[in-house]
Design a protein around this motif. Structure first.
Motif, mmCIF file in Angstrom:
data_model
loop_
_atom_site.group_PDB
_atom_site.id
_atom_site.type_symbol
_atom_site.label_atom_id
_atom_site.label_comp_id
_atom_site.label_asym_id
_atom_site.label_seq_id
_atom_site.Cartn_x
_atom_site.Cartn_y
_atom_site.Cartn_z
ATOM 1 N N THR A 1 0.835 -1.205 0.000
ATOM 2 C CA THR A 1 0.000 0.000 0.000
ATOM 3 C C THR A 1 0.867 1.250 0.000
ATOM 4 N N VAL A 2 1.958 1.214 0.775
ATOM 5 C CA VAL A 2 2.862 2.362 0.839
ATOM 6 C C VAL A 2 3.468 2.640 -0.537
ATOM 7 N N ASN A 3 3.935 1.602 -1.199
ATOM 8 C CA ASN A 3 4.545 1.782 -2.521
ATOM 9 C C ASN A 3 3.534 2.294 -3.540
ATOM 10 N N TYR A 4 2.312 1.772 -3.446
ATOM 11 C CA TYR A 4 1.267 2.210 -4.374
ATOM 12 C C TYR A 4 0.938 3.683 -4.134
ATOM 13 N N ALA A 5 0.881 4.073 -2.869
ATOM 14 C CA ALA A 5 0.587 5.465 -2.536
ATOM 15 C C ALA A 5 1.674 6.388 -3.085
ATOM 16 N N ARG A 6 2.927 5.990 -2.955
ATOM 17 C CA ARG A 6 4.031 6.805 -3.465
ATOM 18 C C ARG A 6 3.945 6.950 -4.983
ATOM 19 N N LEU B 1 1.245 6.765 -6.845
ATOM 20 C CA LEU B 1 0.122 7.649 -7.173
ATOM 21 C C LEU B 1 0.484 9.112 -6.933
ATOM 22 N N ARG B 2 1.262 9.332 -5.883
ATOM 23 C CA ARG B 2 1.687 10.705 -5.597
ATOM 24 C C ARG B 2 2.596 11.231 -6.700
ATOM 25 N N GLN B 3 3.482 10.376 -7.190
ATOM 26 C CA GLN B 3 4.372 10.770 -8.278
ATOM 27 C C GLN B 3 3.594 11.074 -9.553
ATOM 28 N N TYR C 1 -3.297 13.962 -1.804
ATOM 29 C CA TYR C 1 -3.381 13.002 -0.703
ATOM 30 C C TYR C 1 -4.819 12.538 -0.490
ATOM 31 N N ALA C 2 -5.770 13.445 -0.686
ATOM 32 C CA ALA C 2 -7.174 13.066 -0.536
ATOM 33 C C ALA C 2 -7.568 12.038 -1.592
ATOM 34 N N CYS D 1 3.366 8.463 1.948
ATOM 35 C CA CYS D 1 4.208 9.098 0.935
ATOM 36 C C CYS D 1 5.464 9.722 1.542
ATOM 37 N N GLN D 2 5.407 10.028 2.828
ATOM 38 C CA GLN D 2 6.555 10.636 3.491
ATOM 39 C C GLN D 2 7.482 9.594 4.114
#
Length: 221
Positions: free
Chosen positions: A187-192, A194-196, A201-202, A219-220
């Motif tokens: 989940t962390v990798n997927y979030a990063r 998506l952020r890229q 964040y919402a 993401c942090q």
């Protein structure tokens, strides 16, 4: 001759309004042929505070005989300090020649014959002998009612405090629990990723079904 009647209002904070109290009390005076408006006094302060600018101004005007009657919405607007403070304020008003009316409790109306004159709630409650006549009985009933309502206002304040503390404790405990449960690395990798790609964040939170705060933390990380 109509009695010169003031309105006393109180709210605790500046983001609250006395408008609802004002409307009800103005209409109450309008319906009474024996009352006429004689000014408004509104404090923005906690009901546990004894020193209040507008309440002090009201007392000054009462002692100068500018006011015969004061109407307030309920005892919680008058005080949140309980029985002793309610007794003190109502006695002060009577001694200044000003008769109180509690709008929410019609029994607490001291503008009729039974309510005229000085009255001392503390002494009334301590006297257990039956009143000698009907007028004295009415006075005693009103004084006991005032005591009970003041006690209820104090209990309501304590209940609100307990609810606030309980709510804060529950939110704090929930926050700690969420903080101790790490998100899966997938989940962390997927979030990063998506952020890229430029998602907020919402939006990341909605897509991954996590909170916006958790999306930020992922993401942090």
């Amino acid at each position: 001759m109509a009695l010169k009647t003031a309105i006393y209002m109180r709210v605790s904070t500046a983001d609250q309004s006395v408008d609802s109290q004002r409307l009800e009390l103005q209409e109450f005076i309008e319906r009474r042929d024996d009352l006429e408006p004689a000014g408004e006094y509104a404090d923005v302060i906690s009901g546990t505070r004894e020193k209040r600018d507008q309440l002090d101004r009201l007392m000054i005007d009462a002692r100068q005989r500018k006011i015969d009657v004061v109407v307030f919405f309920d005892l919680s607007r008058l005080t949140r300090k309980g029985l002793s403070h309610a007794i003190s304020l109502l006695d002060e008003w009577q001694q200044a020649g000003m008769r109180p009316i509690c709008y929410s409790y019609p029994g607490l109306d001291f503008t009729d014959e039974a309510g005229i004159g000085n009255w001392h709630l503390g002494r009334a409650l301590s006297q257990l002998e039956p009143p000698p006549d009907r007028q004295a009985s009415l006075r005693a009933q009103r004084k006991v009612m005032a005591a009970l309502l003041a006690w209820m206002a104090e209990q309501e304040r304590k209940m609100i405090q307990r609810r606030i503390k309980a709510g804060l404790a529950a939110r704090k405990a929930k926050g700690k629990q969420q903080g101790r449960v790490p998100l899966p690395m997938k989940t962390v990798n997927y979030a990063r990723r998506l952020r890229q790609e430029g998602l907020s964040y919402a939006a990341i939170g909605q897509k991954l079904k996590i909170s916006k705060g958790n999306a930020f933390n992922a993401c942090q990380a």
